[in-house]
Design a protein around this motif. Structure first.
Motif, PDB file in Angstrom:
ATOM      1  N   GLY A  19      43.923  37.557  38.312  1.00  0.00           N
ATOM      2  CA  GLY A  19      42.533  37.783  37.907  1.00  0.00           C
ATOM      3  C   GLY A  19      41.512  37.431  39.202  1.00  0.00           C
ATOM      4  O   GLY A  19      40.464  38.014  38.997  1.00  0.00           O
ATOM      5  N   SER A  51      41.295  40.725  40.985  1.00  0.00           N
ATOM      6  CA  SER A  51      40.374  41.765  40.198  1.00  0.00           C
ATOM      7  C   SER A  51      38.991  41.154  40.499  1.00  0.00           C
ATOM      8  O   SER A  51      37.923  42.108  40.478  1.00  0.00           O
ATOM      9  N   ARG A  52      38.800  39.874  40.323  1.00  0.00           N
ATOM     10  CA  ARG A  52      37.336  39.529  40.262  1.00  0.00           C
ATOM     11  C   ARG A  52      36.795  39.794  41.588  1.00  0.00           C
ATOM     12  O   ARG A  52      35.502  40.127  41.836  1.00  0.00           O
ATOM     13  N   SER A  64      45.222  45.088  43.379  1.00  0.00           N
ATOM     14  CA  SER A  64      46.376  44.541  42.353  1.00  0.00           C
ATOM     15  C   SER A  64      47.887  45.075  42.773  1.00  0.00           C
ATOM     16  O   SER A  64      48.819  44.059  42.700  1.00  0.00           O
TER      17      SER A  64
END
Length: 318
Positions: free
Chosen positions: A211, A214-215, A227
């Motif tokens: 996460g 991605s952030r 990713s």
């Protein structure tokens, strides 16, 4: 006669494993096909022969969903879900240096625990436990690992903290690695088992780091590549970990555990360094952004060609 019976049992055992793999493969295939049919490409494209000709949402609900998604993360409007990456977009994603600190974490975070986990069953057998006992004894660490994974992920989301969560997991592993290094041939096998189980029950921060990647990508283009890169570094970590425990060091693996202790200590500095790096980058952005007037900020937001994490109004999570 005896050999024939053993041979038949061996054949039956092999056939049993083949059927088991066949059943598991069939279940996986069914779930994959079902997921492909059930999961729509977008909230505005839920209508199909399988999901219903009217879809899941009304036109008004689709509008609300899209607006809320874009308000939560405007970068998700940069590409549509069928748009391919070209070489220029791929290169921009690969050269986004602000994401490489997380890739480095992906390379090193799992090293201190991976060899212990890989050799767990062999280690338990070598200290006197039977095959059946070993099969049962690996279950507690799997259950506890799941519980602590959910706990650390919740804590990270609750307090918006990532680096310190990663450091806490490394401290957990380090505390357990030290007695594993100290244990000798005459140490209690149950003590070794308990410490090993506690070590492998550590709160995994893998979900947090996925996460996090991605952030900090802040664009669909970069998120797609980042990713994959993070996962590649994690896979490379597993290859490196397989060389830590060596045959001439078994069954106690004192040298290998010394190496793992060193890596766990190193990881504390890696997580701390990544946190300070992102804090430093955010402070530099703040200095530039705060020096602009309100009119200059509005002009920047309307005319800038900066994309993803390079935007002046974006701040890195840490």
């Amino acid at each position: 006669m005896g050999f024939g019976i053993l041979h038949m049992r061996g054949v039956q055992g092999k056939e049993g494993w083949r059927w088991l793999f066949l059943i598991e493969g069939a279940i996986t295939a069914v779930i994959g096909l079902w997921s492909f049919l059930v999961m729509p490409p977008a909230p505005t494209k839920t209508a199909s022969w399988f999901r219903g000709k009217d879809g899941w949402f009304t036109p008004r609900e689709e509008t609300i969903i899209v607006n809320r998604v874009l308000r939560d993360d405007p970068s998700k409007g940069g590409m549509h879900n069928r748009q391919p990456l070209n070489w220029n977009m791929l290169w921009k994603s690969l050269t986004d240096v602000d994401l490489w600190p997380i890739y480095i974490i992906g390379l090193v975070w799992g090293l201190p625990s991976s060899p212990v986990d890989t050799y767990l069953t062999l280690t338990l057998r070598s200290i006197g436990f039977t095959t059946f006992e070993t099969t049962l004894m690996v279950l507690p660490k799997q259950f506890l690992h799941l519980i602590f994974l959910l706990a650390i992920t919740y804590i990270s989301a609750r307090f918006d903290e990532r680096s310190l969560c990663g450091m806490s997991a490394q401290v957990w592993i380090l505390v357990c690695l030290i007695p594993l290094r100290v244990f000798g041939a005459k140490s209690s096998r149950w003590s070794k088992y308990v410490v090993t189980t506690l070590l492998l029950s550590y709160p995994s921060t893998h979900a947090i780091q996925v996460g996090w990647t991605s952030r900090n990508s802040n664009s669909v283009r970069t998120r797609t590549v980042s990713s994959a890169l993070y996962n590649m570094f994690c896979q490379l970590s597993g290859i490196i970990a397989s060389y830590v425990y060596r045959a001439d060091d078994k069954p106690l693996y004192h040298r290998g555990n010394s190496v793992l202790i060193g890596i766990a200590v190193l990881n504390l500095f890696v997580y701390g360094g990544v946190k300070f790096y992102y804090i430093w980058r955010n402070k530099r952005r703040d200095a530039v952004w705060n020096a602009l007037t309100a009119q200059e900020r509005e002009t920047y937001l309307l005319t800038t060609t900066d994309q993803g994490s390079r935007r002046l109004d974006f701040r890195f999570a840490h």
